[in-house]
Design a protein around this motif. Structure first.
Motif, PDB file in Angstrom:
ATOM      1  N   GLY A  81       0.823  -1.212   0.000  1.00 33.48           N
ATOM      2  CA  GLY A  81       0.000   0.000   0.000  1.00 33.48           C
ATOM      3  C   GLY A  81       0.853   1.255   0.000  1.00 33.48           C
ATOM      4  O   GLY A  81       0.566   2.221  -0.715  1.00 33.48           O
ATOM      5  N   GLY A  85       0.812   3.822  -3.052  1.00 41.46           N
ATOM      6  CA  GLY A  85       0.239   5.127  -2.728  1.00 41.46           C
ATOM      7  C   GLY A  85       1.257   6.219  -2.477  1.00 41.46           C
ATOM      8  O   GLY A  85       0.918   7.409  -2.527  1.00 41.46           O
ATOM      9  N   ARG A  89       3.170   6.734  -6.628  1.00 43.67           N
ATOM     10  CA  ARG A  89       2.454   7.994  -6.846  1.00 43.67           C
ATOM     11  C   ARG A  89       3.447   9.165  -6.924  1.00 43.67           C
ATOM     12  O   ARG A  89       3.316  10.059  -7.764  1.00 43.67           O
ATOM     13  CB  ARG A  89       1.426   8.239  -5.742  1.00 43.67           C
ATOM     14  CG  ARG A  89       0.508   9.416  -6.083  1.00 43.67           C
ATOM     15  CD  ARG A  89      -0.600   9.624  -5.077  1.00 43.67           C
ATOM     16  NE  ARG A  89      -1.504  10.670  -5.547  1.00 43.67           N
ATOM     17  CZ  ARG A  89      -2.487  11.181  -4.813  1.00 43.67           C
ATOM     18  NH1 ARG A  89      -2.719  10.722  -3.595  1.00 43.67           N
ATOM     19  NH2 ARG A  89      -3.253  12.137  -5.315  1.00 43.67           N
ATOM     20  N   ASN A 120      -4.923   3.600  -6.633  1.00 41.22           N
ATOM     21  CA  ASN A 120      -4.458   4.581  -5.636  1.00 41.22           C
ATOM     22  C   ASN A 120      -3.697   5.784  -6.181  1.00 41.22           C
ATOM     23  O   ASN A 120      -3.310   6.659  -5.406  1.00 41.22           O
ATOM     24  CB  ASN A 120      -3.563   3.869  -4.612  1.00 41.22           C
ATOM     25  CG  ASN A 120      -4.332   2.853  -3.784  1.00 41.22           C
ATOM     26  OD1 ASN A 120      -5.241   3.214  -3.053  1.00 41.22           O
ATOM     27  ND2 ASN A 120      -3.989   1.583  -3.916  1.00 41.22           N
TER      28      ASN A 120
END
Length: 226
Positions: A81, A85, A89, A120
């Motif tokens: 995650g 994220g 990102r 995400n």
């Protein structure tokens, strides 16, 4: 061809990456479980030659391995995650500073992270997934707005094709724009050094790889260059 750069995650922490290519749309390239090695840098170089600015974020923070047991250990230590994220990102946002459109692509573990990024990373404009998906409960297909291309191996021991069928149902139900292709091949069929690992589950297939890359370049041309 490329150079090491440092970029910021949304939370302000810094990540290193391998950047190659001068201009054009951006592509974030996500490693297999082996880490950031010459093979994945070569994928980035290939995209750079095709007219993209490619960035490989160093998800393992400088670590890489040739051994499957160590690779499994490194992968299990990765917070998926956080990688999607934050690291990925941040890489997309970094490329967006100079590229109007940015896509994400990844292989094996990186394929799973590409799907998580589709969920995400709202700034991503497309995703190309190579034989990897996360546990499907983490794929909120309603949040996927960018078109996806998926390359899957029918004889994949790591990511069963039945899971791809279930993933496809989720994407269809959410009206995600996607294109999936299934190849008569084993896991890592596009990795030209797969056979050097001497693992029965891995097999490089140059014909399947060539077809998948042709489809990838056409997909990226449609979605990032126009």
């Amino acid at each position: 061809m490329g150079k090491t750069v440092e970029f910021k995650r949304p939370d302000g922490k810094s990540v290193n990456g391998y950047l190659t290519g001068d201009k054009g749309p951006g592509m974030v390239v996500i490693q297999e479980w082996w880490g950031m090695n010459d093979q994945i840098r070569g994928v980035a170089d290939r995209l750079a030659k095709a007219g993209y600015r490619a960035l490989v974020p160093d998800l393992y923070r400088g670590k890489s391995t040739l051994e499957a047991k160590e690779a499994e250990h490194l992968m299990k230590g990765l917070n998926f995650g956080d990688a999607a994220g934050q690291d990925i990102r941040g890489a997309v946002q970094f490329l967006k500073q100079d590229s109007a459109k940015v896509g994400v692509t990844g292989f094996c573990m990186g394929g799973a992270l590409t799907l998580l990024s589709a969920v995400n990373v709202p700034e991503a404009d497309s995703g190309v997934v190579w034989y990897g998906f996360p546990p499907l409960e983490y794929v909120d297909a309603s949040k996927i707005k960018a078109p996806l291309l998926g390359h899957w191996a029918l004889h994949d021991q790591a990511f069963a094709i039945s899971g791809v069928d279930e993933l496809e149902k989720k994407l269809k139900a959410a009206n995600v724009k996607y294109e999936f292709h299934r190849y008569d091949a084993k896991h890592a069929f596009a990795n030209e050094i797969a056979d050097t690992k001497k693992l029965d589950m891995l097999k490089y297939d140059p014909k399947a790889a060539e077809q998948a890359w042709k489809r990838t370049m056409e997909f990226l041309d449609r979605n990032l260059k126009k």
